[in-house]
Structure formats: structure tokens, C-alpha cells
Design a protein around this motif. Structure first.
Motif, short mmCIF file in Angstrom:
data_model
loop_
_atom_site.label_atom_id
_atom_site.label_comp_id
_atom_site.label_asym_id
_atom_site.label_seq_id
_atom_site.Cartn_x
_atom_site.Cartn_y
_atom_site.Cartn_z
N UNK A 177 0.86 -1.21 -0.18
CA UNK A 177 -0.03 -0.12 0.06
C UNK A 177 0.78 1.08 0.12
N UNK A 178 1.75 1.18 0.66
CA UNK A 178 2.85 2.33 0.84
C UNK A 178 3.74 2.42 -0.30
N UNK A 179 3.69 1.61 -1.38
CA UNK A 179 4.77 1.67 -2.37
C UNK A 179 4.77 3.01 -3.13
N UNK A 180 3.56 3.66 -3.54
CA UNK A 180 3.76 4.96 -4.31
C UNK A 180 4.45 6.06 -3.27
N UNK A 181 4.38 6.04 -2.04
CA UNK A 181 5.07 7.06 -1.14
C UNK A 181 6.28 6.61 -1.06
N UNK A 182 6.87 5.35 -1.10
CA UNK A 182 8.20 4.90 -1.02
C UNK A 182 9.02 5.41 -2.71
N UNK A 215 -6.19 4.61 5.99
CA UNK A 215 -6.87 3.99 4.95
C UNK A 215 -7.01 2.45 5.16
N UNK A 216 -6.14 1.91 5.42
CA UNK A 216 -5.87 0.51 5.78
C UNK A 216 -7.17 0.07 6.63
N UNK A 217 -6.90 0.89 7.74
CA UNK A 217 -7.87 0.38 8.80
C UNK A 217 -9.47 0.88 8.35
N UNK A 218 -9.64 1.60 7.81
CA UNK A 218 -10.85 2.23 7.44
C UNK A 218 -11.57 1.24 6.50
N UNK A 219 -10.82 0.74 5.58
CA UNK A 219 -11.13 -0.12 4.48
C UNK A 219 -11.03 -1.64 5.13
N UNK A 220 -10.91 -1.66 6.24
CA UNK A 220 -10.77 -3.32 6.58
C UNK A 220 -9.96 -4.18 6.55
#
Lengths: 268, 255
Positions: free
Chosen positions: B98-103, B119-124
Motif C-alpha cells: 500500500x505504501x509503495x507509491x510513497x516510497x 486508509x488500511x484501517x478504514x477499509x477493513x
């Protein structure tokens, strides 16, 4: 959310699996013991000539003699040194060249025919040249090892780099990745399995290179033992050399296999 | 509504050794802020090329593409691209995927990581953070891919048939999922698809393309309420009317 509370059936299954691998290992050992025993008996009762075929006990005696005269480890270390040095140089240099070819498809296209020709050329044909250029010594043998190993490394690693998923490259580009970031984030991790298989192949290749080199020029080493033994018709020496080679190559292979376990994450 | 993405008389020509192909010709359309726009067209009409152009991965042979009135020349931080398959990296955990674009954008700071975690938490996906992609179902993976797309806070999402690799059942479910997430994050989206029903169930506006060289054949404003989700739309009477109409137009083009 899997924890280690296996069901009874699952435990039975695991037990069976464990038993299976135990059976396989025991049979593997039995085959070896049986082979050695048969060899020993056949020579001892003169069904085959132990002068031509040697025998396990003669190999043991020869090894003991070599050990007590202090020669054994000189030979082993000489060959190990040449093999490992050649292996390291060929692997790192080969990977470096593969990276350059991945980076620049222009250079790749320019050099492709040369790589293809060098790959099909039997390197032993260059033997005389190598002796003249590098002298009759370790340098020539290491060079032979590098020569035998490097082309395969380049070809394998380049193929590994290129098979990275085009769509994943596209995805990274859409995130604004440059070539270096694509290389570190995608190409390196996705080429790990190819890297490990290249290492495995290179172990074999560098043994071929170093022994071939020692056949051509050497005053010590396992390859030297074998050639010398052949020339003076001491087949015990030839067999001993071969057995030591088997052991060394096996150990080196297991080291790489161990590295593989550490590096490549197996899907669960 | 503010205009976000604009194609102005865009043409694209491909060259190969034997051929020169005009893939797109004089293509003009707008995507407004907060709008969900779908592009449908006959197969092979260059739909994916349109997204590559918008993503700044291709440059048009003629014409201009702008994002908030600035011309797009290379991949822009405000645009995120989602491809047909999830393309999660198998050697990275979900969290790291999920963090790839940030990296890639060198923006891995605490604030952005915090946002990704939210986001990860919000979308389960919180319980699956440390899992690897192969341990997740197809639907979950697609959701992770969408969160990856969102985590660099883009304004515009480009979706290239994001459901086509899924089986029908999962597809309906993921379609619903993606719609809700994009709506709740208030993002603008441009979707290309060959699936008419998918386009109707998701979009506010549908652009129909002609066959190659692709240009705009017609534009339809889909008159569902924004709060109607894809599944509800599929149950609506108007759905089949739209379907018939668009199917007729596309069919005419395929011949």
C-alpha cells in the motif's frame, strides 16, 4: 489467523510427511553403503581388478597417506581457492554486465552476437592462449574459471531481469519511478529466484573451470592429482581426487541451497 | 463544477517497422472535479492508450492534455493509475504494498504513513496488514490495490478495467466496494472498460468512442442519483434502457 493448534487429522498428516522424508533419507544412505560395499567386495575377491578400478579401502589408504604427508590440504585449498575466487569474480562481474545490458537496450543489442558466439565457444579451445598470457599458474586457472562461468551468468541474469512484469513496470512509471527505482523496487526482488538458480549453476560451472584449468597447467590441486594419477597409472589417486571433488562440490551446493532458503520466501 | 482533466483535439500515432497507425484522432473531452467518467468503445479502439496519455506515460502526437489547466508531460503526483490486475508485489506485505507509491515518490514520512494506515484501517484490511498478497482473496487484493492507489492522495484516479481479472461474483462485490470507496474519498475517476453494464453501474457520464481512429461518438449523462450504488443501479428500470441504448451505439461501431 492460523495458530499452531493443529487438528488430529492434521497431526497425522504431518507425521506421515515426516515419516516419508525419513524413509527417503535412509534409502539414500543405504544406496551409498550398498554401492561402497559392492565395490569393496568385487575388488577384494578379484571379480574386478582393483588396480584399474581402485576400491574404497584403497581410496581411504591413499587419503590417509596424502594427509600424513601434509599434501591433502594443500591440494584441497589450492583448488578451493581457485574455484571460489573464480566463482566470486565471474558471478559479480557477470551480474554487473547483465545490469548494464538491462539498463541500456542499445548496448545489449550491440553485444548480443558476441555473447552468443562466446557462449557456444568451448572455452578449453582458449587453453593455450591463456597459458601464454597468464603463465602456468593460479592466475591462468582462475581466468579459465571466470571464462567458463561468466557468460552463463550474464545470459541467465539478463533473462531474469527482462522477464519482470511489463505492467508492474508501467505501474511504477505511473507513480513517477525512474529507472533506478524500478531496478531496486521491482527488478532486484523479482529476480531473486533467478539469482539463486544462477548461483547453483555457477557452483558447477566454476568446478568445471578450475579442474579444466588444472588439467592444463598446475603443480598442485585436485585436478592436478587426477591428471598426475592418470599419467603415472596410479588410479587410486584418480579415484581419491574424484571422491574429494564430489564431497567439496556437494558442500558448496548445500551452502547455496541454504542461502536460497534464507533469500527466497516460499509461498505458504 | 470545476474542470479537472481535459483532452483537447488529441491525436496519437503509433509507428512500427511496417506500419503507421493513427490510434486516436481529434479526441476532446472533459472530466470535472468529483465526477466519475467512463469511456467505452469497441475492442481495440485505443482505450488503454487514452489512460496512458492521461497518466503522462505517452505523449500525444497532436493536441493538448491538461490537468487543472496545466499541461501533462510526465507522470503527475495528482494522478494515480490502477491497472487490470492488482499487481501487488508478492514479496511485500500488504502494508508495504500500500505504501509503495510513497516510497517511489520519496514521501515516506510519518504523516503519510499515518494516512496510509488510516486508509488500511478504514477499509477493513487492518488484520491483514502483515499478510502477503497470496494469502488474500481476489476481492481483498483488489481493495488493497485501490488503497495503494489512494495513499499518495491523488485527485484523479485512472481505472483500466480494474475488475476484468475477477470472476463475476467477486466482480460485482468489488465494483460496489470500489465505488463506495471512491465516493467516500471524494475522488474524481476516469474508467475505461468494454463492459457496458459496468460503465452504467458506476459512472455519472459515459463517453462512447468510435472504432479506430478513436474519437468521441457521443456523451451521455447518466441520470442516477449519486448515492445509488452499482448494485442498486443494476436493479433500476432505467438500467436496461441505458444498456440497450449504449449497446446499440457500440454495436453499430463494431460493424
Amino acid at each position: 489467523m492460523k495458530k499452531n493448534n493443529y487438528s488430529k487429522k492434521h497431526l497425522e498428516y504431518l507425521k506421515k510427511e515426516k515419516k516419508n522424508s525419513l524413509v527417503i533419507i535412509s534409502i539414500q544412505i543405504l544406496v551409498l553403503v550398498f554401492f561402497l560395499l559392492l565395490w569393496e567386495l568385487l575388488t577384494r575377491f578379484n571379480f574386478v581388478d582393483s588396480f584399474l578400478f581402485s576400491s574404497p579401502s584403497r581410496i581411504y589408504n591413499t587419503t590417509a597417506t596424502l594427509y600424513s604427508s601434509g599434501e591433502l590440504f594443500t591440494h584441497i585449498f589450492t583448488t578451493l581457492y581457485e574455484t571460489i575466487l573464480g566463482f566470486l569474480i565471474a558471478t559479480s562481474l557477470g551480474i554487473l554486465i547483465a545490469v548494464i545490458f538491462w539498463w541500456s537496450s542499445f548496448l545489449r543489442r550491440v553485444f548480443e552476437p558476441y555473447i552468443v558466439v562466446l557462449n557456444s565457444l568451448p572455452k578449453i579451445a582458449l587453453g593455450p592462449l591463456i597459458i601464454i598470457w597468464f603463465g602456468a599458474g593460479t592466475k591462468a586457472i582462475v581466468f579459465m574459471t571466470v571464462l567458463v562461468t561468466i557468460i552463463v551468468t550474464i545470459i541467465n541474469m539478463l533473462a531474469g531481469f527482462i522477464q519482470a512484469d511489463e505492467d508492474k513496470i508501467l505501474l511504477l512509471k505511473s507513480m513517477g519511478a525512474n529507472k533506478w527505482k524500478i531496478f531496486t523496487n521491482l527488478i532486484i526482488p523479482s529476480s531473486l529466484p533467478v539469482f539463486v538458480s544462477t548461483l547453483k549453476i555457477n557452483v558447477g560451472m566454476s568446478w568445471i573451470g578450475s579442474i579444466m584449468g588444472e588439467y592444463l597447467v598446475s603443480r598442485q590441486g585436485i585436478g592436478y592429482l587426477i591428471v598426475y594419477g592418470g599419467q603415472v597409472f596410479k588410479l587410486d589417486l584418480v579415484m581419491t581426487g574424484t571422491v574429494i571433488l564430489c564431497l567439496l562440490a556437494g558442500v558448496m551446493y548445500f551452502l547455496v541451497a541454504f542461502l536460497e532458503k534464507k533469500l527466497v520466501r516460499k509461498p505458504k | 463544477m470545476k474542470n479537472l482533466l481535459a483532452f483537447e483535439k488529441v491525436s496519437l500515432t503509433y509507428y512500427t517497422k511496417t506500419n503507421e497507425t493513427l490510434a486516436i484522432k481529434d479526441l476532446s473531452f472533459n472530466v470535472n472535479q468529483g465526477e466519475f467518467v467512463a469511456i467505452i468503445g469497441p475492442s481495440g479502439c485505443g482505450k488503454t492508450s487514452i489512460l496512458s496519455l492521461a497518466a503522462g506515460l505517452l505523449s500525444p502526437s497532436q493536441g493538448k492534455i491538461t490537468l487543472s489547466n496545466r499541461q501533462i508531460t510526465r507522470p503527475d503526483d495528482k494522478i494515480a493509475y490502477m491497472l487490470q490486475k492488482d499487481h501487488l508485489f508478492p514479496w511485500l506485505s500488504i502494508e508495504k504494498n500500500v505504501r509503495l507509491p510513497l516510497k517511489i515518490k520519496s514521501k515516506l514520512n510519518t504523516e503519510n504513513i499515518e494516512y496510509a494506515n488510516q486508509l488500511i484501517e478504514k477499509y477493513g484490511l487492518k488484520d491483514f496488514k502483515k499478510y502477503y498478497p497470496e494469502q488474500l482473496s481476489g476481492g481483498m487484493r483488489q481493495r488493497a490495490a485501490l488503497i495503494r492507489t489512494l495513499c499518495s492522495k491523488p485527485e484523479l484516479l485512472l481505472l483500466d478495467e480494474p475488475f476484468s481479472a475477477l470472476d463475476y461474483q467477486t466482480r460485482l462485490y468489488v465494483c460496489e466496494d470500489v465505488y463506495k470507496i471512491i465516493r467516500s474519498e471524494n475522488k474524481t475517476a476516469l474508467l475505461v472498460t468494454h463492459d457496458i453494464s459496468e460503465a452504467i453501474s458506476l459512472a455519472d457520464k459515459i463517453i462512447v468512442l468510435t472504432k479506430r481512429p478513436a474519437t468521441v461518438k457521443s456523451v451521455h449523462m447518466i441520470d442516477f442519483d449519486k448515492s445509488t450504488t452499482p448494485i442498486c443501479r443494476r436493479e433500476d428500470k432505467r438500467f436496461s434502457l441505458w444498456f440497450e441504448k449504449l449497446w446499440g451505439e457500440l454495436n453499430f461501431e463494431e460493424k
